[in-house]
Design an enzyme around this catalytic site. Structure first.
Site, PDB file in Angstrom:
ATOM      1  N   LYS A  32     -12.002  -2.207   6.601  1.00 26.05           N
ATOM      2  CA  LYS A  32     -11.180  -3.085   7.435  1.00 26.05           C
ATOM      3  C   LYS A  32     -11.689  -3.054   8.877  1.00 26.05           C
ATOM      4  O   LYS A  32     -12.097  -4.058   9.406  1.00 26.05           O
ATOM      5  CB  LYS A  32      -9.710  -2.644   7.390  1.00 26.05           C
ATOM      6  CG  LYS A  32      -8.842  -3.210   6.280  1.00 26.05           C
ATOM      7  CD  LYS A  32      -9.292  -2.953   4.894  1.00 26.05           C
ATOM      8  CE  LYS A  32      -8.449  -3.535   3.818  1.00 26.05           C
ATOM      9  NZ  LYS A  32      -7.672  -2.593   3.049  1.00 26.05           N
ATOM     10  N   TRP A  44       0.819  -1.225   0.000  1.00 32.35           N
ATOM     11  CA  TRP A  44       0.000   0.000   0.000  1.00 32.35           C
ATOM     12  C   TRP A  44       0.841   1.257   0.000  1.00 32.35           C
ATOM     13  O   TRP A  44       0.443   2.275  -0.556  1.00 32.35           O
ATOM     14  CB  TRP A  44      -0.991  -0.020   1.164  1.00 32.35           C
ATOM     15  CG  TRP A  44      -1.933  -1.181   1.058  1.00 32.35           C
ATOM     16  CD1 TRP A  44      -2.053  -2.219   1.927  1.00 32.35           C
ATOM     17  CD2 TRP A  44      -2.870  -1.443  -0.004  1.00 32.35           C
ATOM     18  NE1 TRP A  44      -3.009  -3.111   1.474  1.00 32.35           N
ATOM     19  CE2 TRP A  44      -3.515  -2.654   0.302  1.00 32.35           C
ATOM     20  CE3 TRP A  44      -3.216  -0.770  -1.181  1.00 32.35           C
ATOM     21  CZ2 TRP A  44      -4.494  -3.219  -0.526  1.00 32.35           C
ATOM     22  CZ3 TRP A  44      -4.187  -1.325  -2.012  1.00 32.35           C
ATOM     23  CH2 TRP A  44      -4.809  -2.535  -1.677  1.00 32.35           C
ATOM     24  N   ASP A  64      -1.833   6.479   6.228  1.00 35.42           N
ATOM     25  CA  ASP A  64      -2.884   5.586   5.761  1.00 35.42           C
ATOM     26  C   ASP A  64      -3.154   4.621   6.917  1.00 35.42           C
ATOM     27  O   ASP A  64      -2.349   3.735   7.193  1.00 35.42           O
ATOM     28  CB  ASP A  64      -2.387   4.845   4.506  1.00 35.42           C
ATOM     29  CG  ASP A  64      -3.358   3.771   4.030  1.00 35.42           C
ATOM     30  OD1 ASP A  64      -4.403   3.549   4.683  1.00 35.42           O
ATOM     31  OD2 ASP A  64      -3.054   3.151   2.985  1.00 35.42           O
TER      32      ASP A  64
END
Ligand code: PLP
Length: 360
Positions: A196, A103, A172
């Site tokens: 998530k 990511w 993030d």
């Protein structure tokens, strides 16, 4: 009805059952309006109240100061990879990034399209098995911010203390927001896809320091400006209404269950149970280095990929689903977010002991 399984999926992932029950009723008839929550106008006072309450609960849970805006956006965390550098990096500056997994790599790729980038640290050489300490890297003076992924969902590593480099932080936090208390003041921007640890897919939460809203260059189209969404209370266009509503239910559940401090205690307990067996075993091999091990996604391998496939299949037969590791690293990944129950972790550990006895 089929019995509920223990759902270890990495995202979309397990949600608090009480939140699902509440939603199932509100889908049919919201607050006696004679229509379901998905049918309510986003401009109605009922829906405005949903958004306001979700924002207020998030502010309370994370102690978000008033000089930060909270936005509910679409486009996923992935859109933030571009939106953050487009809005925040002044023409003579750059973004500094810590490359600790898939990511961060994607975020770096996007930032490089619109700005100059310093990759201050990379753990790619060791298979992204750790996150750095402060003294492992330097950040360039002309960096506008230092960007990092607080929890690396795929590799199962996590920052247990945040970088301290005298730079504005951007993070993030898609896979560990609300899993522990954080000091918002150290951040210029935090973003997180909901799917998530916070709700269903479809909404991304952005927490941004308000003075940064004016950094965007004049060439940036309206929709891509944080300021647009901040000024309109996330109602510049139709927001992801149902996803926001669901996030609201999850935030209530967190509040009713002791807030983020209680979440952290439970998350530590759950991860501890799993890492305890991984430590002792010669059969299961944890991917992450000890000091970087994630409390959210626990990753490990078995001696062969055949055994891993058998493990995943037999676990599923025992009501333990979603344990397959990400295709980029293989192996096993147990995602044990806030809503994942301690009993499920205990069941997994029992299963692991039996499996090792049989095949180890
Ligand atoms: C899942 C994930 C993403 C991607 O989220 P999308 O909402 O699918 O764009 C980004 N960052 C992290 C840390 C993730 O876990």
């Amino acid at each position: 009805m089929t019995e509920r399984v223990y759902n270890f999926n990495p995202g979309p992932s397990t949600l608090p059952y009480t939140a699902l029950e509440e939603a199932s009723q509100d889908i049919l008839n919201y607050k006696g309006l004679g229509m379901g929550i998905m049918e309510v106008s986003h401009r109605s006072k009922e829906f405005m109240a949903v958004v306001e309450e979700a924002e207020a609960d998030l502010r309370e849970l994370l102690s978000i100061p008033q000089d930060y805006a909270v936005l509910f956006l679409q486009g996923g965390a992935s859109m933030q990879f571009a939106m953050a550098p487009m809005n925040l990096i002044m023409p003579d500056k750059k973004g500094a990034y810590l490359n600790t997994g898939t990511w961060s790599k994607k975020a770096i790729k996007e930032a490089e399209i619109v700005a100059r980038v310093q990759v201050a640290y990379s753990s790619e050489g060791s298979g992204f098995d750790h996150v750095p300490d402060d003294n492992d890297y330097e950040v360039d003076d002309d960096a506008e911010y230092l960007y990092f992924v607080s929890n690396n969902t795929i590799y199962g590593t996590q920052f247990h203390s945040f970088p301290d480099k005298d730079k504005m932080l951007i993070s993030d936090m898609s896979s560990d927001i609300l899993s522990r208390p954080i000091d918002i003041r150290r951040f210029g921007l935090i973003f997180a896809g909901a799917q998530k640890n916070m709700g269903p897919a479809g909404v991304t939460i952005v927490i941004i320091r308000k003075d940064l809203l004016d950094n965007a260059p004049p060439t940036l189209p309206t929709f891509f400006r944080y300021k647009t969404h901040a000024e309109k209370g996330s109602m510049f266009n139709t927001p992801p209404c149902f996803a926001i509503y669901c996030v609201g239910r999850v935030l209530k559940w967190i509040r009713q269950n002791g807030g983020v401090e209680a979440m952290e205690r439970r998350n530590r307990e759950k991860a501890g149970i799993l890492y305890n067996i991984l430590y002792k075993s010669g059969f299961y091999r944890p991917h992450a280095r000890q000091s970087s091990r994630s409390f959210m996604n626990v990753t490990f391998n078995l001696p062969t990929s055949e055994l891993e496939a058998m493990f995943i299949a037999e676990a599923a037969q025992n009501g333990l689903v979603g344990l397959k590791g990400h295709r980029s690293i293989g192996g096993i990944r147990a995602s044990i977010y806030n809503a994942f129950p301690v009993e499920g972790v205990k069941r997994l550990v029992e299963f692991m002991a039996e499996f090792e006895k049989k095949y180890g």
